[in-house]
Design an enzyme around this catalytic site. Sequence first.
Site, short mmCIF file in Angstrom:
data_model
loop_
_atom_site.label_atom_id
_atom_site.label_comp_id
_atom_site.label_asym_id
_atom_site.label_seq_id
_atom_site.Cartn_x
_atom_site.Cartn_y
_atom_site.Cartn_z
N GLY A 70 -23.80 -65.88 27.13
CA GLY A 70 -23.72 -66.34 28.51
C GLY A 70 -22.87 -67.59 28.65
O GLY A 70 -21.99 -67.68 29.52
N TYR B 16 -36.34 -53.71 18.13
CA TYR B 16 -35.22 -54.17 18.97
C TYR B 16 -34.23 -53.03 19.20
O TYR B 16 -33.78 -52.77 20.32
CB TYR B 16 -34.56 -55.35 18.24
CG TYR B 16 -33.27 -55.90 18.79
CD1 TYR B 16 -32.05 -55.49 18.28
CD2 TYR B 16 -33.28 -56.90 19.75
CE1 TYR B 16 -30.86 -56.04 18.72
CE2 TYR B 16 -32.10 -57.47 20.20
CZ TYR B 16 -30.89 -57.03 19.69
OH TYR B 16 -29.70 -57.58 20.13
N HIS C 91 -29.54 -66.09 13.50
CA HIS C 91 -28.67 -65.17 12.78
C HIS C 91 -28.02 -65.91 11.61
O HIS C 91 -28.13 -67.14 11.51
CB HIS C 91 -27.60 -64.62 13.72
CG HIS C 91 -28.15 -63.70 14.78
ND1 HIS C 91 -28.38 -64.10 16.07
CD2 HIS C 91 -28.52 -62.41 14.71
CE1 HIS C 91 -28.87 -63.09 16.76
NE2 HIS C 91 -28.96 -62.06 15.96
N ARG D 18 -20.64 -57.58 7.00
CA ARG D 18 -20.80 -57.64 8.45
C ARG D 18 -19.45 -57.85 9.13
O ARG D 18 -18.53 -58.42 8.53
CB ARG D 18 -21.71 -58.81 8.87
CG ARG D 18 -23.15 -58.70 8.37
CD ARG D 18 -23.94 -57.65 9.13
NE ARG D 18 -25.34 -57.62 8.73
CZ ARG D 18 -25.82 -56.89 7.73
NH1 ARG D 18 -24.99 -56.15 7.00
NH2 ARG D 18 -27.12 -56.88 7.44
P1 NAP Z 1 -29.59 -66.08 23.08
O1 NAP Z 1 -28.58 -67.11 22.73
O2 NAP Z 1 -30.89 -66.05 22.36
O3 NAP Z 1 -29.87 -66.18 24.68
C1 NAP Z 1 -30.83 -65.35 25.25
C2 NAP Z 1 -30.76 -65.53 26.75
O4 NAP Z 1 -31.73 -64.68 27.36
C3 NAP Z 1 -31.06 -66.97 27.20
O5 NAP Z 1 -30.25 -67.28 28.30
C4 NAP Z 1 -32.54 -66.88 27.61
O6 NAP Z 1 -32.85 -67.81 28.63
C5 NAP Z 1 -32.57 -65.46 28.20
N1 NAP Z 1 -33.93 -64.91 28.17
C6 NAP Z 1 -34.68 -64.64 27.07
N2 NAP Z 1 -35.88 -64.13 27.43
C7 NAP Z 1 -35.88 -64.10 28.79
C8 NAP Z 1 -36.84 -63.71 29.78
N3 NAP Z 1 -38.05 -63.24 29.43
N4 NAP Z 1 -36.50 -63.82 31.09
C9 NAP Z 1 -35.29 -64.31 31.45
N5 NAP Z 1 -34.32 -64.69 30.58
C10 NAP Z 1 -34.63 -64.59 29.27
O7 NAP Z 1 -28.98 -64.62 22.95
P2 NAP Z 1 -27.44 -64.16 22.77
O8 NAP Z 1 -27.12 -64.18 21.33
O9 NAP Z 1 -26.58 -64.88 23.75
O10 NAP Z 1 -27.58 -62.61 23.21
C11 NAP Z 1 -27.11 -62.17 24.48
C12 NAP Z 1 -27.14 -60.65 24.45
O11 NAP Z 1 -26.29 -60.19 23.39
C13 NAP Z 1 -28.54 -60.07 24.15
O12 NAP Z 1 -28.77 -58.94 24.96
C14 NAP Z 1 -28.45 -59.67 22.67
O13 NAP Z 1 -29.33 -58.61 22.38
C15 NAP Z 1 -27.01 -59.26 22.57
N6 NAP Z 1 -26.41 -59.35 21.20
C16 NAP Z 1 -26.41 -60.52 20.52
C17 NAP Z 1 -25.83 -60.55 19.24
C18 NAP Z 1 -25.78 -61.82 18.41
O14 NAP Z 1 -25.33 -61.74 17.25
N7 NAP Z 1 -26.21 -62.97 18.93
C19 NAP Z 1 -25.24 -59.39 18.70
C20 NAP Z 1 -25.24 -58.22 19.47
C21 NAP Z 1 -25.83 -58.20 20.73
P3 NAP Z 1 -33.40 -69.30 28.24
O15 NAP Z 1 -32.43 -69.84 27.23
O16 NAP Z 1 -33.38 -70.00 29.54
O17 NAP Z 1 -34.77 -69.05 27.70
O1 GFB Z 2 -27.41 -62.30 10.95
P1 GFB Z 2 -28.58 -61.65 10.32
O2 GFB Z 2 -29.89 -62.33 10.50
O3 GFB Z 2 -28.67 -60.20 10.94
O4 GFB Z 2 -28.40 -61.48 8.69
P2 GFB Z 2 -28.41 -58.69 10.59
C1 GFB Z 2 -27.30 -61.04 8.13
C2 GFB Z 2 -27.37 -61.10 6.61
O5 GFB Z 2 -27.28 -62.48 6.22
C3 GFB Z 2 -28.58 -60.55 5.85
C4 GFB Z 2 -28.16 -62.76 5.13
O6 GFB Z 2 -28.11 -59.82 4.73
C5 GFB Z 2 -29.32 -61.80 5.35
O7 GFB Z 2 -30.01 -61.58 4.11
N1 GFB Z 2 -28.53 -64.18 5.20
C6 GFB Z 2 -28.27 -65.09 4.22
C7 GFB Z 2 -29.15 -64.81 6.20
N2 GFB Z 2 -28.73 -66.31 4.57
C8 GFB Z 2 -29.28 -66.18 5.81
C9 GFB Z 2 -29.92 -67.09 6.71
O8 GFB Z 2 -30.09 -68.29 6.46
N3 GFB Z 2 -30.36 -66.58 7.90
C10 GFB Z 2 -30.19 -65.23 8.23
N4 GFB Z 2 -30.62 -64.81 9.44
N5 GFB Z 2 -29.59 -64.33 7.40
C11 GFB Z 2 -29.50 -58.48 12.95
C12 GFB Z 2 -30.56 -57.66 13.63
O9 GFB Z 2 -29.33 -57.95 11.68
O10 GFB Z 2 -28.26 -58.38 13.64
C13 GFB Z 2 -30.70 -58.11 15.06
O11 GFB Z 2 -31.79 -57.85 12.93
C14 GFB Z 2 -29.36 -58.14 15.79
O12 GFB Z 2 -31.56 -57.22 15.73
C15 GFB Z 2 -28.35 -58.90 14.96
O13 GFB Z 2 -28.88 -56.89 15.97
C16 GFB Z 2 -26.98 -58.86 15.58
O14 GFB Z 2 -26.98 -58.44 10.84
O15 GFB Z 2 -28.92 -58.32 9.25
#
Ligand code: NAP
Ligand code: GFB
Length: 328
Positions: free
Chosen positions: A15, A144, A187, A216
Amino acid sequence: MSTVILVTGGTGLVGKAIEYVIENEPVGSRFGKRPNEKWIFAASSEGDLRDPEQTRKLFEKYQPTHVIHLAALVGGLFKNMKYKLTFLRENILINDNVLHASYEHKTQKLISCLSTCVFPDKVEYPLTELNIHNGPPHESNFGYAHAKRMVDVQNHAYKEEFGCNFTSAIPTNVFGPHDNYDLEDSHVIPGLIHKCYLAKQNNTPFVVSGTGKPLRQFIYSRDLAKLFIWQLREYDDVEPVILSVGEDEEVSIKEVADAIVKAVGFQGSYTFDTSRADGQYRKPASNKKLLSLIGDFKFTPFEEALNESVKWFLENYDNARIGKVPTA
Ligand code: NAP
Ligand code: GFB
């Protein structure tokens, strides 16, 4: 007539990136703001989207003509493994409320956000939009993943029964400014940036979880933001689109850790804690459909994007989402 774009989850990693692009790209340009547009970046404090009444109130307040639906319970591998039912239930509630409120408010267009972890774990690579439902997702995040898959099913059902213009995007792993840096729930990239920073500060070892072998694809949040703006303006199909760098851009977790050590300027030793899970070995996604539709798109090189992300973290540590930090 003015266009009102509501971004749910507007205060998170993705966002904030959309807000940055809309505010910094030239007005009227392909990824810039249009003169008749009003953009709303909603926080959860403006309405808990798990609650249908609060969701309806948010829509009544802003009367959006278009919605980019990002709000979700989000977390890294370790948080997903611990809270599978909570991830399933909370995301099903949030998504159902937002899609139904968009239908009730005759929203002209809605884009929801899935993730490449929704794809089947055991399937031919690279992953494409066509095999989203062809088998179970990886066990580490099935809660999820199934909640997100259901959005694609809901989009098709709303289109067939009511003709709604609902679609979805499927990003790979995202990173950038305003990420969640909680040491356990985050992450890999924000988690390791924070751990490496603390190891440098406290002169303690930098420990990477797992073997470092998994692969990844990572997309910079500000590149992803431009792709969402493109989809909002130029894509009107119910079928999802993978928003990602190319499948040849896969990097290993060890390569990511090496790049973070360099960006943070850490001199000490770093080790791998192989007692912790690796999760899914790889989930290589094809961006061919995207490139066939958007034409030429320049992605920010990984190291340049990582350096910008580390710089933002170091400059904003006091206000960043760092979670609980153990005292040294
Ligand atoms: P994020 O940094 O954790 O932000 C989550 C956002 O959702 C925040 O603005 C939070 O608001 C809001 N939110 C959470 N629970 C809520 C609720 N119950 N009601 C209203 N708002 C709520 O997440 P992000 O990484 O930006 O992810 C954004 C989208 O991308 C998600 O749909 C996620 O599944 C998707 N996505 C993320 C990744 C990744 O690697 N990060 C990868 C693929 C897809 P507050 O901060 O105000 O609580
Ligand atoms: O980013 P990550 O948590 O998500 O982890 P996924 C990626 C890889 O990084 C894994 C390694 O193989 C972990 O073992 N890793 C090493 C670590 N050090 C760390 C650390 O300090 N923190 C974390 N988090 N990982 C997620 C899904 O899978 O991908 C979610 O579980 C979402 O639902 C997200 O889809 C985008 O890529 O494994």
